[in-house]
Design a protein around this motif. Structure first.
Motif, PDB file in Angstrom:
ATOM      1  N   GLY A 130       2.201  67.036 106.825  1.00  0.00           N
ATOM      2  CA  GLY A 130       3.501  67.220 106.703  1.00  0.00           C
ATOM      3  C   GLY A 130       4.483  66.197 106.460  1.00  0.00           C
ATOM      4  N   LEU A 131       4.097  65.112 106.062  1.00  0.00           N
ATOM      5  CA  LEU A 131       4.907  63.981 105.586  1.00  0.00           C
ATOM      6  C   LEU A 131       5.457  63.978 104.419  1.00  0.00           C
ATOM      7  N   ASP A 132       6.753  63.491 104.059  1.00  0.00           N
ATOM      8  CA  ASP A 132       7.351  63.804 102.932  1.00  0.00           C
ATOM      9  C   ASP A 132       6.751  62.755 101.923  1.00  0.00           C
ATOM     10  N   LEU A 133       6.706  63.253 100.651  1.00  0.00           N
ATOM     11  CA  LEU A 133       6.054  62.404  99.551  1.00  0.00           C
ATOM     12  C   LEU A 133       6.302  61.143  99.382  1.00  0.00           C
ATOM     13  N   LYS A 134       7.538  60.500  99.702  1.00  0.00           N
ATOM     14  CA  LYS A 134       7.998  59.081  99.490  1.00  0.00           C
ATOM     15  C   LYS A 134       7.256  58.452 100.595  1.00  0.00           C
ATOM     16  N   GLU A 135       7.587  58.975 101.961  1.00  0.00           N
ATOM     17  CA  GLU A 135       7.014  58.333 103.157  1.00  0.00           C
ATOM     18  C   GLU A 135       5.630  58.194 103.030  1.00  0.00           C
ATOM     19  N   ALA A 136       4.638  59.277 102.457  1.00  0.00           N
ATOM     20  CA  ALA A 136       3.412  59.114 102.324  1.00  0.00           C
ATOM     21  C   ALA A 136       2.893  58.222 101.272  1.00  0.00           C
ATOM     22  N   VAL A 137       3.759  57.935 100.222  1.00  0.00           N
ATOM     23  CA  VAL A 137       3.309  57.071  99.431  1.00  0.00           C
ATOM     24  C   VAL A 137       3.453  55.611  99.574  1.00  0.00           C
ATOM     25  N   ILE A 138       4.494  55.349 100.303  1.00  0.00           N
ATOM     26  CA  ILE A 138       4.823  53.997 101.201  1.00  0.00           C
ATOM     27  C   ILE A 138       3.868  53.592 101.922  1.00  0.00           C
ATOM     28  N   GLU A 139       3.625  54.872 102.947  1.00  0.00           N
ATOM     29  CA  GLU A 139       2.492  54.391 103.944  1.00  0.00           C
ATOM     30  C   GLU A 139       1.223  53.989 103.384  1.00  0.00           C
ATOM     31  N   ALA A 140       0.723  54.855 102.434  1.00  0.00           N
ATOM     32  CA  ALA A 140      -0.456  54.575 101.538  1.00  0.00           C
ATOM     33  C   ALA A 140      -0.558  53.216 101.130  1.00  0.00           C
ATOM     34  N   GLY A 141       0.560  52.745 100.470  1.00  0.00           N
ATOM     35  CA  GLY A 141       0.444  51.315  99.854  1.00  0.00           C
ATOM     36  C   GLY A 141       0.344  50.311 101.203  1.00  0.00           C
ATOM     37  N   ALA A 142       1.026  50.464 102.194  1.00  0.00           N
ATOM     38  CA  ALA A 142       1.098  49.758 103.329  1.00  0.00           C
ATOM     39  C   ALA A 142      -0.353  49.774 104.184  1.00  0.00           C
ATOM     40  N   VAL A 143      -0.781  50.910 104.228  1.00  0.00           N
ATOM     41  CA  VAL A 143      -1.925  50.983 105.332  1.00  0.00           C
ATOM     42  C   VAL A 143      -3.220  50.632 104.593  1.00  0.00           C
ATOM     43  N   ARG A 144      -3.310  50.919 103.197  1.00  0.00           N
ATOM     44  CA  ARG A 144      -4.617  50.717 102.602  1.00  0.00           C
ATOM     45  C   ARG A 144      -4.538  49.500 101.734  1.00  0.00           C
ATOM     46  N   PHE A 145      -3.496  48.718 102.034  1.00  0.00           N
ATOM     47  CA  PHE A 145      -3.585  47.455 101.191  1.00  0.00           C
ATOM     48  C   PHE A 145      -5.012  46.611 102.085  1.00  0.00           C
ATOM     49  N   LEU A 146      -4.862  46.398 103.269  1.00  0.00           N
ATOM     50  CA  LEU A 146      -5.791  45.453 103.762  1.00  0.00           C
ATOM     51  C   LEU A 146      -7.193  45.924 103.328  1.00  0.00           C
ATOM     52  N   PRO A 147      -7.589  47.235 103.318  1.00  0.00           N
ATOM     53  CA  PRO A 147      -9.202  47.355 102.987  1.00  0.00           C
ATOM     54  C   PRO A 147      -9.309  47.169 101.654  1.00  0.00           C
ATOM     55  N   ILE A 148      -8.286  47.367 100.808  1.00  0.00           N
ATOM     56  CA  ILE A 148      -8.409  47.252  99.180  1.00  0.00           C
ATOM     57  C   ILE A 148      -8.515  45.731  99.030  1.00  0.00           C
ATOM     58  N   ALA A 149      -7.585  44.775  99.921  1.00  0.00           N
ATOM     59  CA  ALA A 149      -7.550  43.544  99.683  1.00  0.00           C
ATOM     60  C   ALA A 149      -8.677  42.657 100.125  1.00  0.00           C
ATOM     61  N   LEU A 150      -9.526  43.295 101.211  1.00  0.00           N
ATOM     62  CA  LEU A 150     -10.574  42.936 101.617  1.00  0.00           C
ATOM     63  C   LEU A 150     -11.795  43.005 100.564  1.00  0.00           C
ATOM     64  N   THR A 151     -11.624  44.118  99.971  1.00  0.00           N
ATOM     65  CA  THR A 151     -12.753  44.583  98.777  1.00  0.00           C
ATOM     66  C   THR A 151     -12.593  43.350  97.772  1.00  0.00           C
ATOM     67  N   ALA A 152     -11.461  43.200  97.438  1.00  0.00           N
ATOM     68  CA  ALA A 152     -11.103  42.094  96.303  1.00  0.00           C
ATOM     69  C   ALA A 152     -11.564  40.729  96.797  1.00  0.00           C
ATOM     70  N   GLY A 153     -11.373  40.324  98.051  1.00  0.00           N
ATOM     71  CA  GLY A 153     -11.740  39.150  98.519  1.00  0.00           C
ATOM     72  C   GLY A 153     -13.343  39.084  98.512  1.00  0.00           C
TER      73      GLY A 153
END
Length: 172
Positions: free
Chosen positions: A98-121
Motif C-alpha cells: 500500500g505504499l505510494d509509488l514515489k515512496e516505494a521507489v525511494i525506499e527501494a534505492g535506500a534499503v537495497r543499496f547495501l546488499p547491492i554494494a556488498l555484492t559489488a565489493g
C-alpha cells in the motif's frame, strides 16, 4: 595499439553469440518470474551500463579487450540483472503493502543499496587477485570496473526507469 584482441574472428563471433544467447535466457527467466514482457527490459538496462566501467577500465590498465574480458561481461550481465531484480521486486512488494509509488521507489534505492554494494565489493575483491595474471586480466578488469560503476548507476537508473514506466502505464 588495438583495443580489441581476439585469437581469431571465430573467437569474437563465438563470444558475441554466447552473449546474445545469455541475454535471451536472462530475458526469458525474468519474463517467467514477473509474468510481464516489459519489466525484464527495464531490468536489463544495467547491462550496457557496465560498459561505462569496462571500456575505460581496460584503457586505464592498458589491457586488451580479450575473450576472457567478454566472459567477464557475460558474468557481469547476470550480476547486474540480479541487482535490478532486487530493486524492482522490492518496489513491487512495497506497492502491494500500500505504499505510494514515489515512496516505494525511494525506499527501494535506500534499503537495497547495501546488499547491492556488498555484492559489488565482493566481486571487486574476488577479482582483484586476477588483475596481474596475463590470461585472466581482462576478466578481472571487466568484473571490477564494470561492477563498480554500473552498480552506482543501477541504484539510480533502475528505480527511476521503473518509476517512469509505472507512471506511464498507470496514466494510460
Amino acid at each position: 595499439q588495438a583495443f580489441l584482441s581476439c585469437a581469431s574472428l571465430e573467437d569474437a563471433k563465438s563470444a558475441a553469440l554466447s552473449f546474445a544467447v545469455v541475454l535471451v535466457i536472462i530475458y526469458l527467466l525474468i519474463v517467467g518470474m514477473f509474468q510481464n514482457f516489459t519489466v525484464p527490459i527495464l531490468m536489463m538496462i544495467p547491462i550496457p551500463l557496465t560498459l561505462v566501467g569496462i571500456i575505460p577500465g581496460h584503457l586505464m590498465f592498458g589491457a586488451f579487450f580479450t575473450a576472457t574480458s567478454m566472459i567477464g561481461v557475460i558474468a557481469l550481465a547476470g550480476i547486474m540483472v540480479r541487482n535490478s531484480v532486487l530493486l524492482i521486486d522490492f518496489i513491487e512488494a512495497r506497492l502491494k503493502d500500500g505504499l505510494d509509488l514515489k515512496e516505494a521507489v525511494i525506499e527501494a534505492g535506500a534499503v537495497r543499496f547495501l546488499p547491492i554494494a556488498l555484492t559489488a565489493g565482493t566481486v571487486v575483491t574476488g577479482s582483484f587477485v586476477m588483475v596481474f595474471d596475463p590470461i585472466f586480466q581482462g576478466l578481472a578488469i571487466s568484473l571490477m570496473m564494470g561492477s563498480l560503476l554500473s552498480t552506482v548507476l543501477t541504484v539510480v537508473v533502475i528505480p527511476l526507469a521503473y518509476y517512469l514506466y509505472k507512471l506511464k502505464t498507470q496514466g494510460s
